[in-house]
Design a protein around this motif. Structure first.
Motif, short mmCIF file in Angstrom:
data_model
loop_
_atom_site.label_atom_id
_atom_site.label_comp_id
_atom_site.label_asym_id
_atom_site.label_seq_id
_atom_site.Cartn_x
_atom_site.Cartn_y
_atom_site.Cartn_z
N LEU A 185 11.72 4.48 -11.25
CA LEU A 185 10.30 4.65 -11.54
C LEU A 185 9.45 4.73 -10.28
N ARG A 186 9.96 4.17 -9.18
CA ARG A 186 9.19 4.19 -7.93
C ARG A 186 9.05 5.60 -7.37
N VAL A 187 9.98 6.47 -7.72
CA VAL A 187 9.97 7.83 -7.19
C VAL A 187 8.70 8.58 -7.59
N ALA A 188 8.30 8.41 -8.85
CA ALA A 188 7.11 9.12 -9.35
C ALA A 188 5.86 8.72 -8.58
N GLU A 189 5.79 7.45 -8.18
CA GLU A 189 4.62 6.96 -7.45
C GLU A 189 4.45 7.64 -6.10
N VAL A 190 5.56 8.00 -5.47
CA VAL A 190 5.53 8.55 -4.11
C VAL A 190 4.67 9.81 -4.04
N SER A 191 4.65 10.57 -5.12
CA SER A 191 3.88 11.82 -5.13
C SER A 191 2.39 11.60 -5.25
N ASP A 192 1.97 10.43 -5.71
CA ASP A 192 0.54 10.17 -5.87
C ASP A 192 -0.16 10.16 -4.51
N HIS A 193 -1.39 10.67 -4.45
CA HIS A 193 -2.08 10.85 -3.18
C HIS A 193 -2.30 9.53 -2.45
N TRP A 194 -2.45 8.43 -3.21
CA TRP A 194 -2.76 7.15 -2.57
C TRP A 194 -1.52 6.48 -1.96
N TRP A 195 -0.33 6.91 -2.38
CA TRP A 195 0.89 6.22 -1.97
C TRP A 195 1.03 6.20 -0.45
N TYR A 196 0.78 7.34 0.19
CA TYR A 196 0.97 7.43 1.64
C TYR A 196 0.02 6.50 2.39
N SER A 197 -1.20 6.34 1.84
CA SER A 197 -2.18 5.47 2.52
C SER A 197 -1.75 4.01 2.49
N MET A 198 -0.83 3.65 1.58
CA MET A 198 -0.35 2.27 1.48
C MET A 198 0.92 2.05 2.32
N LEU A 199 1.34 3.09 3.03
CA LEU A 199 2.53 2.98 3.87
C LEU A 199 2.15 2.26 5.17
N ILE A 200 2.90 1.22 5.52
CA ILE A 200 2.56 0.42 6.69
C ILE A 200 2.91 1.12 8.00
N LEU A 201 4.05 1.81 8.01
CA LEU A 201 4.52 2.47 9.23
C LEU A 201 4.77 3.95 8.96
N PRO A 202 4.40 4.84 9.86
CA PRO A 202 4.70 6.26 9.65
C PRO A 202 6.20 6.51 9.77
N PRO A 203 6.71 7.50 9.07
CA PRO A 203 8.15 7.79 9.16
C PRO A 203 8.53 8.38 10.51
N LEU A 204 9.64 7.93 11.05
CA LEU A 204 10.16 8.45 12.31
C LEU A 204 11.54 9.02 12.05
N LEU A 205 11.69 10.33 12.26
CA LEU A 205 12.93 11.00 11.92
C LEU A 205 14.06 10.60 12.86
#
Length: 820
Positions: free
Chosen positions: A191-211
């Motif tokens: 169920l967490r996967v669906a949330e990732v697409s929501d616009h607000w999800w990224y703003s709640m991310l503590i650290l930016p992704p590093l490839l």
């Protein structure tokens, strides 16, 4: 028992961590009191079985620890504190202690990671960064087209591009590729996967992704990895081996241009630290203005955007012969956690943006109708392009690949415009128009040559100046006069700094004024030969401008030099530009012999009338005709063009140069000119300046005997009324003067161009006239009402006068048309 009793707050802890009860002697009343307190404690423990994440806005009411590192990990139970990484990813205080406390088992692992991160990166090596970089599980998408569900991998599995490329639901990844059953795809998605697409999800991310292990890593070794979106913990992203981040970036000024094994040496898509002034180059650690405009959500923290953009650019330049699709990029996005899902989604957006802008998926690339480079929402447009030169064909190729319907109307009986190659000479292609590429680094022509497998011949710098009479000029005299010539131009640059357009004067007049003042003030007297050599350099300047210097603006003659220009080798395209042009045109709907007479954009749709009376209807039109035709109103516009645009059109000059090419029975010049691609002709006087001033050897291999020369400045007018034989005789007179010590044979074949007489061209390339400005290029390029667009070298302020400039203007307008 008093209802107002105050009970001391106990330390929050899970039931298996409660301290042992000590035996005490109690009265009956005390026993009752203890029993009541015990009951209260049971209620409190029950209430504290679950603890919410304290991050404001986090949707996780019952967080689960993904780390499972500590023996007493809270898992989905109670902990004194939850550490938030994303709305679906938390770790408990016990696992935090496991790595962070020096007496715990995980401390050594954490400190080892911290050492690498500190020596290689710039961001804080915090426990949260460690968890995100080392402990979060990977997520991968099922590659079955009918499934596409996201699955969380077990903690011990390291995601690789191969796994990402081939993963199917239920696939065993430890030691076999066998699946655990045929119905694994039917299992519901987390169920967490669906949330990732929501616009607000990224703003709640503590650290930016590093490839991790990004394909961009070899290009960006001089940067802190985390400043360009890569993880500092990967060996592939080591900034500089053995260096710590105490090394200041100033020390990297001497970093050479980064090349990747097997990649074209002219591909340098990223600036290196402290490097500047390189055309079509991006800063890997900074978003460009158009990127910020398109993706404003990344203005606060651009790390994720940079990581994906840099990856996409690196992938494109390591294989530019095939279209770069989202599917080809996905498996190179290696990052832990749910954020990988967001990265894959964003990558598609960024890929389409970069494709539309012509940063990737460009050149002679051809795609099938079922593989259009942009999604369907871009396809519902129809465009007619007027002119099948480099600009028109570039735009048509882009739009066609995007999935947009395009028709090209060309007045002439051939494509190419001012690109026109003569292939009738034995063994060599000679361009009647353009054939030299000025600066190959990041030049789209170098890209298209790579796509076609064409080798570009690097032109050497040696150019012997031969005087009439046959003597080769002492190189020290040439250097001396070249220095004085450039010094004069430097003075022109100083003079113009505070001058307005109204104070402009002709460049030739200003050069003469500065020259005379220098002679008077210095007392230096140049010899007759030195004066002639100076005239040679002035003829080169007229070649660059395409005009006599008396018409050129002293204030704006080199207006584009303020922008980064193409660096690197100048090359001769021995196969001719037409090889590239023909490939651009392949598969396009081109109608030859259809001169456009009028464009009516007064209605909802645009109506175009051609000379045969045919009326063509379209949504948008792109006009790519030469500047000279716009100046002579060859096309009637309804409504008429604005005064501002007409003024801009007339403030530029339609420059003309002509060419002559000659094939001889043998290479008579080899005995005198050795190891050079061209030689110069010192004019006997100023009146003959520009008359065959440089001769190019058109066969770098030295097998064929073909020379090509140019006629520039006033010399163009001199030959205008001569027939081809008379021009040939003048050229042969010059050659026999330059090689007086030997017999110069008659040519067996030749041609003389007549660009100024061509009714559909009438020019070579544009220049800024006295009183004009480089801004005119931008004004001509402005579209009208989102219906009528303009391209061509005279609309490219950064790179006018070149095939590259024309090509890029077509790519630019295709991007604008697609975006409307």
């Amino acid at each position: 028992m008093s209802t107002g009793r105050v009970r001391t707050k106990k330390k929050a802890c899970s039931s298996d961590q409660s301290p042992d009860n000590l035996p005490v002697r109690s009265s009956g009343r005390q026993v009752k009191k203890k029993a009541a307190e015990a009951a209260d404690d049971d209620d409190e423990a029950s209430e504290k079985k679950y603890r919410k994440c304290e991050k404001a806005g986090c949707t996780a009411t019952c967080p689960v620890c993904f780390a499972s590192a500590a023996e007493r990990c809270a898992k989905n139970g109670y902990t004194s504190r939850w550490y938030h990484l994303s709305c679906g990813e938390h770790f408990c205080n016990e696992c935090f202690d496991h790595y962070y406390r020096s007496h715990k088992d995980g401390y050594e692992k954490y400190t080892a990671w911290k050492r690498i991160w500190t020596s290689n990166g710039k961001s804080e090596p915090s426990p949260k960064a460690f968890m995100a970089d080392q402990q979060l599980p990977y997520w991968v998408q099922c590659t079955k087209p009918e499934c596409g569900k996201w699955r969380q991998l077990t903690k011990e599995i390291q995601l690789t591009p191969q796994i990402a490329k081939t993963y199917r639901c239920g696939m065993k990844l430890n030691n076999s590729t066998k699946t655990e059953g045929s119905d694994q795809c039917s299992m519901p998605e987390d169920l967490r996967v669906a949330e990732v697409s929501d616009h607000w999800w990224y703003s709640m991310l503590i650290l930016p992704p590093l490839l991790k292990d990004s394909v961009a890593a070899p290009f960006l070794a001089a940067y802190y990895p985390d400043c360009v979106g890569m993880s500092p913990s990967c060996t592939s992203t080591n900034r500089l081996p053995g260096e710590s981040n105490l090394v200041k970036l100033e020390h990297l000024k001497s970093v050479p241009n980064v090349t990747v094994a097997g990649m074209n040496k002219y591909f340098q898509p990223f600036y290196q630290p402290n490097e500047c002034g390189k055309a079509l180059c991006v800063r890997p650690d900074v978003m460009e203005l158009d990127e910020l405009y398109e993706f404003p959500e990344y203005s606060r923290d651009p790390t994720m955007y940079l990581a994906l953009r840099n990856l996409i650019l690196a992938l494109w330049y390591t294989n530019c012969k095939e279209a770069l699709t989202p599917q080809k990029c996905i498996h190179h996005i290696i990052v832990r956690g749910l954020v990988r899902i967001r990265c894959v989604q964003e990558m598609e957006r960024i890929l389409y943006f970069m494709t539309r802008k012509g940063l990737i998926n460009t050149g002679i690339l051809s795609v099938s109708p079922d593989q259009h480079l942009l999604p369907k929402e871009y396809h519902n447009k129809s465009v007619i392009i007027v002119g099948a030169g480099a600009a028109g064909l570039a735009a048509a190729r882009q739009l066609h690949n995007f999935g947009i319907k395009v028709i090209i109307l060309e007045a002439k009986d051939r494509i190419g415009g001012r690109v026109w190659d003569d292939k009738t000479f034995t063994g060599v292609t000679v361009g009647r128009g353009a054939q030299i590429v000025n600066g190959c680094v990041n030049n789209p022509m170098a890209l298209m040559c790579e796509q076609l497998g064409i080798k570009m011949h690097k032109l050497g710098e040696k150019c012997d100046l031969i005087q009439e009479g046959g003597r080769i000029t002492d190189p020290t005299i040439d250097k001396r006069m070249d220095f004085h010539f450039n010094a004069i131009l430097d003075v022109v640059s100083e003079w113009r700094k505070d001058k307005t357009q109204h104070q402009d004067v002709p460049l030739g007049e200003k050069i003469q004024e500065i020259y005379k003042a220098f002679i008077q003030e210095s007392g230096i007297q140049f010899s007759e030969l030195e004066e002639k050599v100076l005239q040679f350099h002035l003829s080169n300047l007229e070649y660059a401008c395409g005009s006599n210097l008396s018409q050129v603006s002293a204030r704006s003659w080199d207006h584009n030099e303020f922008f980064a220009q193409f660096a690197g080798d100048h090359t001769l395209l021995t196969v001719g530009y037409s090889t590239v042009i023909d490939k651009l045109a392949e598969g396009l709907d081109i109608r030859l012999n259809f001169p456009v007479q009028s464009i009516d954009y007064s209605g909802e749709e645009v109506q175009i009338t051609t000379a045969d009376g045919t009326v063509w209807t379209t949504q948008k039109v792109l006009v790519t005709v030469p500047l000279a035709l716009l100046q002579k109103n060859a096309i009637q516009f309804n409504p008429p063009l604005s005064e501002k645009k007409i003024k801009a059109i007339n403030s530029l000059g339609a420059g003309v140069i002509e060419k002559i090419a000659l094939q001889f029975p043998y290479r008579f010049w080899d005995s005198k000119i050795q190891g050079a691609d061209f030689f110069g002709h010192v004019p006997p006087n100023a009146s003959q300046r520009g008359l065959f001033s440089v001769f190019y050897d058109m066969d770098p291999e030295g097998k064929e005997s073909i020379l090509m020369s140019v006629v520039t400045g006033d010399a163009v007018t001199t030959i205008k009324n001569l027939d081809d034989q008379q021009v040939l005789q003048q050229c042969m007179t010059v050659l026999r003067e330059l090689f007086k010590e030997q017999e110069v044979p008659d040519p067996v074949k030749f041609f003389v161009t007549r660009w100024s007489n061509d009714p559909w061209l009438q020019m070579a390339y544009s220049f800024v006239k006295t009183g004009g400005s480089g801004e005119a290029y931008d004004m001509i390029a402005e579209d009208i009402q989102g219906k009528v667009f303009f391209a061509g070298e005279a609309t490219n302020r950064h790179f006018p006068q070149t095939v590259t400039g024309a090509y890029l203007s077509g790519v630019r307008e295709a991007s604008k048309i697609a975006a409307f």
